[in-house]
Design a protein around this motif. Structure first.
Motif, PDB file in Angstrom:
ATOM      1  N   THR A 206      24.011 -57.727  74.584  1.00 10.60           N
ATOM      2  CA  THR A 206      23.636 -56.999  73.373  1.00 10.60           C
ATOM      3  C   THR A 206      22.935 -57.920  72.385  1.00 10.60           C
ATOM      4  O   THR A 206      21.918 -57.552  71.783  1.00 10.60           O
ATOM      5  N   ARG A 207      23.457 -59.128  72.244  1.00  7.03           N
ATOM      6  CA  ARG A 207      22.835 -60.095  71.342  1.00  7.03           C
ATOM      7  C   ARG A 207      21.429 -60.448  71.816  1.00  7.03           C
ATOM      8  O   ARG A 207      20.501 -60.548  71.015  1.00  7.03           O
ATOM      9  N   PHE A 208      21.279 -60.623  73.135  1.00  3.19           N
ATOM     10  CA  PHE A 208      19.963 -60.968  73.670  1.00  3.19           C
ATOM     11  C   PHE A 208      18.959 -59.839  73.446  1.00  3.19           C
ATOM     12  O   PHE A 208      17.846 -60.072  72.988  1.00  3.19           O
ATOM     13  N   ILE A 209      19.365 -58.601  73.768  1.00  3.85           N
ATOM     14  CA  ILE A 209      18.448 -57.459  73.623  1.00  3.85           C
ATOM     15  C   ILE A 209      18.068 -57.262  72.159  1.00  3.85           C
ATOM     16  O   ILE A 209      16.903 -56.992  71.829  1.00  3.85           O
ATOM     17  N   THR A 210      19.055 -57.429  71.272  1.00  4.84           N
ATOM     18  CA  THR A 210      18.781 -57.292  69.838  1.00  4.84           C
ATOM     19  C   THR A 210      17.739 -58.319  69.397  1.00  4.84           C
ATOM     20  O   THR A 210      16.797 -58.011  68.662  1.00  4.84           O
ATOM     21  N   TRP A 211      17.876 -59.553  69.893  1.00  8.06           N
ATOM     22  CA  TRP A 211      16.918 -60.615  69.547  1.00  8.06           C
ATOM     23  C   TRP A 211      15.560 -60.380  70.200  1.00  8.06           C
ATOM     24  O   TRP A 211      14.517 -60.481  69.544  1.00  8.06           O
ATOM     25  N   ALA A 212      15.546 -60.026  71.488  1.00 11.40           N
ATOM     26  CA  ALA A 212      14.289 -59.910  72.235  1.00 11.40           C
ATOM     27  C   ALA A 212      13.435 -58.730  71.798  1.00 11.40           C
ATOM     28  O   ALA A 212      12.243 -58.676  72.113  1.00 11.40           O
ATOM     29  N   THR A 213      14.022 -57.776  71.084  1.00  8.65           N
ATOM     30  CA  THR A 213      13.254 -56.631  70.588  1.00  8.65           C
ATOM     31  C   THR A 213      13.102 -56.672  69.064  1.00  8.65           C
ATOM     32  O   THR A 213      12.686 -55.693  68.456  1.00  8.65           O
ATOM     33  N   SER A 214      13.420 -57.821  68.482  1.00  8.00           N
ATOM     34  CA  SER A 214      13.416 -57.941  67.020  1.00  8.00           C
ATOM     35  C   SER A 214      12.059 -58.364  66.461  1.00  8.00           C
ATOM     36  O   SER A 214      11.199 -58.887  67.183  1.00  8.00           O
ATOM     37  N   LYS A 215      11.902 -58.156  65.175  1.00 12.81           N
ATOM     38  CA  LYS A 215      10.714 -58.615  64.463  1.00 12.81           C
ATOM     39  C   LYS A 215      10.617 -60.139  64.535  1.00 12.81           C
ATOM     40  O   LYS A 215       9.522 -60.702  64.657  1.00 12.81           O
ATOM     41  N   GLU A 216      11.782 -60.806  64.504  1.00 11.95           N
ATOM     42  CA  GLU A 216      11.816 -62.260  64.556  1.00 11.95           C
ATOM     43  C   GLU A 216      11.251 -62.771  65.886  1.00 11.95           C
ATOM     44  O   GLU A 216      10.546 -63.783  65.924  1.00 11.95           O
ATOM     45  N   TYR A 217      11.565 -62.068  66.978  1.00 13.48           N
ATOM     46  CA  TYR A 217      11.040 -62.471  68.283  1.00 13.48           C
ATOM     47  C   TYR A 217       9.510 -62.338  68.314  1.00 13.48           C
ATOM     48  O   TYR A 217       8.807 -63.230  68.793  1.00 13.48           O
ATOM     49  N   ILE A 218       9.015 -61.212  67.804  1.00 14.13           N
ATOM     50  CA  ILE A 218       7.567 -60.998  67.754  1.00 14.13           C
ATOM     51  C   ILE A 218       6.891 -62.129  66.982  1.00 14.13           C
ATOM     52  O   ILE A 218       5.871 -62.689  67.412  1.00 14.13           O
ATOM     53  N   ASN A 219       7.472 -62.490  65.834  1.00 13.60           N
ATOM     54  CA  ASN A 219       6.903 -63.563  65.017  1.00 13.60           C
ATOM     55  C   ASN A 219       6.949 -64.911  65.736  1.00 13.60           C
ATOM     56  O   ASN A 219       6.024 -65.719  65.632  1.00 13.60           O
ATOM     57  N   LEU A 220       8.028 -65.135  66.498  1.00 15.51           N
ATOM     58  CA  LEU A 220       8.160 -66.386  67.253  1.00 15.51           C
ATOM     59  C   LEU A 220       7.067 -66.495  68.317  1.00 15.51           C
ATOM     60  O   LEU A 220       6.425 -67.541  68.454  1.00 15.51           O
ATOM     61  N   VAL A 221       6.850 -65.409  69.058  1.00 19.62           N
ATOM     62  CA  VAL A 221       5.800 -65.409  70.077  1.00 19.62           C
ATOM     63  C   VAL A 221       4.440 -65.648  69.432  1.00 19.62           C
ATOM     64  O   VAL A 221       3.624 -66.425  69.923  1.00 19.62           O
ATOM     65  N   GLY A 222       4.200 -64.966  68.319  1.00 22.50           N
ATOM     66  CA  GLY A 222       2.926 -65.126  67.619  1.00 22.50           C
ATOM     67  C   GLY A 222       2.679 -66.565  67.205  1.00 22.50           C
ATOM     68  O   GLY A 222       1.575 -67.091  67.383  1.00 22.50           O
ATOM     69  N   ARG A 223       3.718 -67.210  66.668  1.00 27.21           N
ATOM     70  CA  ARG A 223       3.570 -68.605  66.212  1.00 27.21           C
ATOM     71  C   ARG A 223       3.416 -69.575  67.384  1.00 27.21           C
ATOM     72  O   ARG A 223       2.609 -70.494  67.345  1.00 27.21           O
ATOM     73  N   GLU A 224       4.195 -69.374  68.436  1.00 29.50           N
ATOM     74  CA  GLU A 224       4.265 -70.346  69.526  1.00 29.50           C
ATOM     75  C   GLU A 224       3.153 -70.191  70.555  1.00 29.50           C
ATOM     76  O   GLU A 224       2.619 -71.177  71.050  1.00 29.50           O
ATOM     77  N   VAL A 225       2.820 -68.959  70.928  1.00 26.55           N
ATOM     78  CA  VAL A 225       1.827 -68.764  72.000  1.00 26.55           C
ATOM     79  C   VAL A 225       0.637 -67.910  71.590  1.00 26.55           C
ATOM     80  O   VAL A 225      -0.226 -67.614  72.412  1.00 26.55           O
ATOM     81  N   GLY A 226       0.605 -67.505  70.338  1.00 25.71           N
ATOM     82  CA  GLY A 226      -0.566 -66.784  69.837  1.00 25.71           C
ATOM     83  C   GLY A 226      -0.317 -65.296  69.646  1.00 25.71           C
ATOM     84  O   GLY A 226       0.379 -64.660  70.445  1.00 25.71           O
ATOM     85  N   TRP A 227      -0.919 -64.743  68.584  1.00 22.71           N
ATOM     86  CA  TRP A 227      -0.693 -63.339  68.249  1.00 22.71           C
ATOM     87  C   TRP A 227      -1.322 -62.375  69.247  1.00 22.71           C
ATOM     88  O   TRP A 227      -0.946 -61.216  69.321  1.00 22.71           O
TER      89      TRP A 227
END
Length: 327
Positions: A206-227
């Motif tokens: 549950t913790r993983f799914i909550t994180w992997a579908t979160s706004k924070e995850y989207i922002n992390l991907v954008g910063r690390e590997v590009g928007w």
């Protein structure tokens, strides 16, 4: 969870409760070479008709210079050619099953749609279209060999990426074409995360799914590997993010396609099933694959359209009777 893909969330719910969280959502749309359309003097509407698409395909088809007017799926499979062809049939006014669950593959809308499709690709498509699915066409498009392509919205991320596409600065986007109705013109699909009932690690999952579908995850991907690489189709905030919009010129068209897809009202005649490019019943995978083989054979010239549709109707009818939908 806030989602721009409300239909995706609905499709992943039962009795109003979400049983899986969409990680990535998609619809389908028209992707085209604006430079070629401009050269032909054609302005593509936000939601063109199939006749308009065919007319543009004819004008930009230039095989001598390695450009084909249109590329569409032909490889057999319920999730390959039939994903696209189901939307085509929908907008021609057809359906997979009527309200008695009787297959409708020998109906006029199916014949009209498949006849149009075969004629379109034979005249203006690349050779060997009966073997092409998403990856094959993506490679052709990125090499500048496709004038138009109707397929999954995720393709827009690749064909507009200058690291992958030779025509990244020449592509534009519109909604999937319509014919006699706009219903079911663009499909809906979601890749989702869920927890099996027998899991011994529910809290951690549950913790993983909550994180992997979160706004924070989207922002992390954008910063690390590009928007340009963030999962699209799930969060409204993604489509309001200026960093994403800077690289995703397809964002508006993609968002509109996803939001207008309706898996519960996808055909002109009323249908008993849920799903735009498929019917959400256990038997569909087998039926869709069998029909896909027949449609690919018709495209390749190995069967007539009438024979392919008749064989498809017989096979689907046999499967539905065996499953007990009717006697």
């Amino acid at each position: 969870m806030t989602t721009s893909c409300r239909p995706c969330a609905t499709a992943c719910s039962t009795d109003g409760k979400l049983y899986a969280a969409p990680f990535y959502g998609e619809s389908s749309m028209l992707m085209y070479r604006k430079d070629l359309a401009d050269k032909a003097g054609v302005t593509v509407k936000e939601r063109p008709t199939w006749d308009e698409v065919k007319d543009l395909a004819a004008k930009i088809h230039d095989p001598k210079n390695g450009v084909y007017g249109i590329c569409l799926r032909g490889k057999p499979g319920w999730g390959d050619n039939m994903a696209f062809l189901s939307t085509l049939v929908n907008t021609f006014g057809g359906q997979w099953f009527d309200m008695s669950w009787k297959p409708q593959l020998d109906s006029k809308p199916w014949k009209d749609a498949i006849t149009f499709y075969v004629d379109l690709l034979k005249k203006y498509g690349p050779p060997g279209s009966s073997a092409n699915s998403f990856n094959e066409i993506l490679a052709l498009y990125n090499e500048g060999k496709c004038g138009m392509w109707i397929d999954a919205t995720i393709a827009a991320s690749f064909i507009s990426d200058p690291k992958q596409s030779k025509v990244a600065d020449k592509v534009a986007f519109a909604q999937a074409p319509t014919m006699v109705t706009p219903k079911g013109a663009n499909w809906l699909w979601a890749w989702a995360l869920a927890i099996p009932a027998g899991s011994q690690k529910v809290e951690a999952a549950t913790r993983f799914i909550t994180w992997a579908t979160s706004k924070e995850y989207i922002n992390l991907v954008g910063r690390e590997v590009g928007w340009g690489n963030v999962p699209t189709g799930t969060r409204k905030s993604t489509y309001a993010n200026p960093e994403f919009l800077k690289v995703a010129k397809f964002a508006e068209a993609e968002k509109l396609a996803i939001e207008t897809a309706n898996p519960s009202d996808q055909t002109l005649p009323k249908s008993p099933y849920v799903g735009v490019q498929f019917a959400a019943i256990p038997e569909f995978q087998s039926i869709g694959t069998t029909v896909g083989q027949q449609m690919s054979a018709a495209l390749a010239g190995k069967a007539t359209i009438d024979a392919a549709l008749k064989a498809s109707q017989v096979a689907a009818d046999r499967e539905m009777k065996k499953a007990g939908y009717y006697k």
